[in-house]
Design a protein around this motif. Sequence first.
Motif, PDB file in Angstrom:
ATOM      1  N   ARG A   8      31.954  53.424  29.821  1.00 45.37           N
ATOM      2  CA  ARG A   8      32.934  54.001  30.756  1.00 45.37           C
ATOM      3  C   ARG A   8      32.346  54.107  32.161  1.00 45.37           C
ATOM      4  O   ARG A   8      33.001  53.792  33.151  1.00 45.37           O
ATOM      5  N   ASP A   9      31.086  54.541  32.270  1.00 45.68           N
ATOM      6  CA  ASP A   9      30.424  54.613  33.576  1.00 45.68           C
ATOM      7  C   ASP A   9      30.366  53.235  34.230  1.00 45.68           C
ATOM      8  O   ASP A   9      30.627  53.096  35.427  1.00 45.68           O
ATOM      9  N   ARG A  10      30.035  52.204  33.446  1.00 48.22           N
ATOM     10  CA  ARG A  10      29.989  50.833  33.973  1.00 48.22           C
ATOM     11  C   ARG A  10      31.376  50.395  34.432  1.00 48.22           C
ATOM     12  O   ARG A  10      31.530  49.797  35.498  1.00 48.22           O
ATOM     13  N   THR A  11      32.400  50.728  33.653  1.00 48.25           N
ATOM     14  CA  THR A  11      33.774  50.378  34.005  1.00 48.25           C
ATOM     15  C   THR A  11      34.178  51.020  35.323  1.00 48.25           C
ATOM     16  O   THR A  11      34.707  50.344  36.219  1.00 48.25           O
ATOM     17  N   LEU A  12      33.927  52.307  35.463  1.00 46.05           N
ATOM     18  CA  LEU A  12      34.314  53.012  36.688  1.00 46.05           C
ATOM     19  C   LEU A  12      33.528  52.519  37.900  1.00 46.05           C
ATOM     20  O   LEU A  12      34.077  52.401  39.002  1.00 46.05           O
ATOM     21  N   LYS A  13      32.271  52.186  37.714  1.00 42.09           N
ATOM     22  CA  LYS A  13      31.465  51.612  38.798  1.00 42.09           C
ATOM     23  C   LYS A  13      32.052  50.259  39.218  1.00 42.09           C
ATOM     24  O   LYS A  13      32.154  49.961  40.413  1.00 42.09           O
ATOM     25  N   SER A  14      32.457  49.451  38.262  1.00 42.16           N
ATOM     26  CA  SER A  14      33.048  48.143  38.567  1.00 42.16           C
ATOM     27  C   SER A  14      34.380  48.287  39.294  1.00 42.16           C
ATOM     28  O   SER A  14      34.676  47.504  40.203  1.00 42.16           O
ATOM     29  N   VAL A  15      35.184  49.281  38.905  1.00 42.08           N
ATOM     30  CA  VAL A  15      36.456  49.526  39.600  1.00 42.08           C
ATOM     31  C   VAL A  15      36.188  49.888  41.059  1.00 42.08           C
ATOM     32  O   VAL A  15      36.852  49.372  41.968  1.00 42.08           O
ATOM     33  N   ARG A  16      35.225  50.740  41.300  1.00 43.36           N
ATOM     34  CA  ARG A  16      34.892  51.121  42.684  1.00 43.36           C
ATOM     35  C   ARG A  16      34.388  49.907  43.474  1.00 43.36           C
ATOM     36  O   ARG A  16      34.745  49.719  44.639  1.00 43.36           O
ATOM     37  N   SER A  17      33.572  49.082  42.833  1.00 42.31           N
ATOM     38  CA  SER A  17      33.099  47.857  43.491  1.00 42.31           C
ATOM     39  C   SER A  17      34.262  46.934  43.809  1.00 42.31           C
ATOM     40  O   SER A  17      34.327  46.346  44.893  1.00 42.31           O
ATOM     41  N   TYR A  18      35.194  46.801  42.879  1.00 43.11           N
ATOM     42  CA  TYR A  18      36.395  45.989  43.094  1.00 43.11           C
ATOM     43  C   TYR A  18      37.121  46.445  44.361  1.00 43.11           C
ATOM     44  O   TYR A  18      37.456  45.634  45.228  1.00 43.11           O
ATOM     45  N   LEU A  19      37.359  47.740  44.464  1.00 46.86           N
ATOM     46  CA  LEU A  19      38.089  48.286  45.616  1.00 46.86           C
ATOM     47  C   LEU A  19      37.315  48.075  46.916  1.00 46.86           C
ATOM     48  O   LEU A  19      37.890  47.662  47.932  1.00 46.86           O
ATOM     49  N   ASP A  20      36.018  48.339  46.897  1.00 50.48           N
ATOM     50  CA  ASP A  20      35.204  48.184  48.106  1.00 50.48           C
ATOM     51  C   ASP A  20      35.141  46.724  48.559  1.00 50.48           C
ATOM     52  O   ASP A  20      35.293  46.423  49.744  1.00 50.48           O
ATOM     53  N   LEU A  21      34.906  45.818  47.631  1.00 51.60           N
ATOM     54  CA  LEU A  21      34.797  44.397  47.972  1.00 51.60           C
ATOM     55  C   LEU A  21      36.133  43.822  48.425  1.00 51.60           C
ATOM     56  O   LEU A  21      36.176  42.983  49.333  1.00 51.60           O
ATOM     57  N   MET A  22      37.227  44.273  47.823  1.00 53.35           N
ATOM     58  CA  MET A  22      38.541  43.794  48.241  1.00 53.35           C
ATOM     59  C   MET A  22      38.850  44.274  49.665  1.00 53.35           C
ATOM     60  O   MET A  22      39.321  43.492  50.485  1.00 53.35           O
ATOM     61  N   ARG A  23      38.593  45.536  49.946  1.00 52.32           N
ATOM     62  CA  ARG A  23      38.824  46.054  51.305  1.00 52.32           C
ATOM     63  C   ARG A  23      38.017  45.281  52.340  1.00 52.32           C
ATOM     64  O   ARG A  23      38.493  45.005  53.432  1.00 52.32           O
ATOM     65  N   ALA A  24      36.792  44.922  51.975  1.00 54.78           N
ATOM     66  CA  ALA A  24      35.918  44.184  52.895  1.00 54.78           C
ATOM     67  C   ALA A  24      36.230  42.684  52.883  1.00 54.78           C
ATOM     68  O   ALA A  24      35.647  41.943  53.671  1.00 54.78           O
ATOM     69  N   GLN A  25      37.112  42.258  52.004  1.00 54.69           N
ATOM     70  CA  GLN A  25      37.485  40.853  51.828  1.00 54.69           C
ATOM     71  C   GLN A  25      36.261  39.976  51.579  1.00 54.69           C
ATOM     72  O   GLN A  25      36.162  38.860  52.062  1.00 54.69           O
ATOM     73  N   ARG A  26      35.353  40.505  50.772  1.00 51.24           N
ATOM     74  CA  ARG A  26      34.147  39.775  50.361  1.00 51.24           C
ATOM     75  C   ARG A  26      34.461  39.082  49.040  1.00 51.24           C
ATOM     76  O   ARG A  26      34.011  39.488  47.976  1.00 51.24           O
ATOM     77  N   TRP A  27      35.274  38.038  49.153  1.00 48.11           N
ATOM     78  CA  TRP A  27      35.874  37.401  47.983  1.00 48.11           C
ATOM     79  C   TRP A  27      34.847  36.777  47.049  1.00 48.11           C
ATOM     80  O   TRP A  27      35.043  36.785  45.828  1.00 48.11           O
ATOM     81  N   ASP A  28      33.752  36.201  47.571  1.00 47.92           N
ATOM     82  CA  ASP A  28      32.758  35.573  46.704  1.00 47.92           C
ATOM     83  C   ASP A  28      32.079  36.581  45.782  1.00 47.92           C
ATOM     84  O   ASP A  28      31.776  36.267  44.630  1.00 47.92           O
ATOM     85  N   GLU A  29      31.855  37.789  46.269  1.00 50.34           N
ATOM     86  CA  GLU A  29      31.288  38.844  45.428  1.00 50.34           C
ATOM     87  C   GLU A  29      32.361  39.459  44.531  1.00 50.34           C
ATOM     88  O   GLU A  29      32.104  39.780  43.371  1.00 50.34           O
ATOM     89  N   TRP A  30      33.556  39.624  45.087  1.00 53.25           N
ATOM     90  CA  TRP A  30      34.676  40.228  44.366  1.00 53.25           C
ATOM     91  C   TRP A  30      35.015  39.433  43.108  1.00 53.25           C
ATOM     92  O   TRP A  30      35.195  40.003  42.036  1.00 53.25           O
ATOM     93  N   ILE A  31      35.051  38.111  43.218  1.00 51.00           N
ATOM     94  CA  ILE A  31      35.450  37.292  42.065  1.00 51.00           C
ATOM     95  C   ILE A  31      34.401  37.342  40.956  1.00 51.00           C
ATOM     96  O   ILE A  31      34.722  37.106  39.790  1.00 51.00           O
ATOM     97  N   ASP A  32      33.169  37.695  41.283  1.00 57.28           N
ATOM     98  CA  ASP A  32      32.132  37.821  40.257  1.00 57.28           C
ATOM     99  C   ASP A  32      32.398  38.974  39.292  1.00 57.28           C
ATOM    100  O   ASP A  32      31.802  39.030  38.216  1.00 57.28           O
ATOM    101  N   LEU A  33      33.297  39.885  39.659  1.00 55.20           N
ATOM    102  CA  LEU A  33      33.651  40.994  38.768  1.00 55.20           C
ATOM    103  C   LEU A  33      34.586  40.548  37.642  1.00 55.20           C
ATOM    104  O   LEU A  33      34.807  41.293  36.693  1.00 55.20           O
TER     105      LEU A  33
END
Length: 156
Positions: A8-33
């Motif tokens: 669950r901790d890993r899942t929530l960390k990944s969700v936060r990363s998803y949101l941060d990377l999408m806002r920054a439009q860092r698509w190459d890192e975002w798609i790695d999720l």
Amino acid sequence: MTTDDAIRDRTLKSVRSYLDLMRAQRWDEWIDLWADDAILKFPYAPEGRQGVFKGKEAILTYMSGTTGKISVDSVADLQIYPMLDPEAATVELEINGRLLLDDTPYNQRYITIFQFKGGKIQHYREYWNPLISMKAYGGYDAWMAQFAGGQSGDTA
């Protein structure tokens, strides 16, 4: 910490990363999720707009097409809800922004449901009100024209 708690901790960390990377439009890192065979769904996509994208390549093509369309000025009411399944989470948020085309206000609420498998996004569903998007762009036809027949564009 139990195994479910660690997942669950890993899942929530990944969700936060998803949101941060999408806002920054860092698509190459975002798609790695995402898992290679992931599915992204927009259950309320109107007629003429693609509502399902399968696989990382299709998902990346769609989402990176949002660049340069909408400026997100702020995110409000962000809530991340863990679920009983440790590999699932729901997110609720509101964006306040504007269309870069003509500075029209664009304020939209989203509810997203994430399902992970082995730490990667396997299934993603995003619920939003397409009428808000259509109104911002000046109606259905203008909205569709802005997004190449509905195959790419904003997530709203």
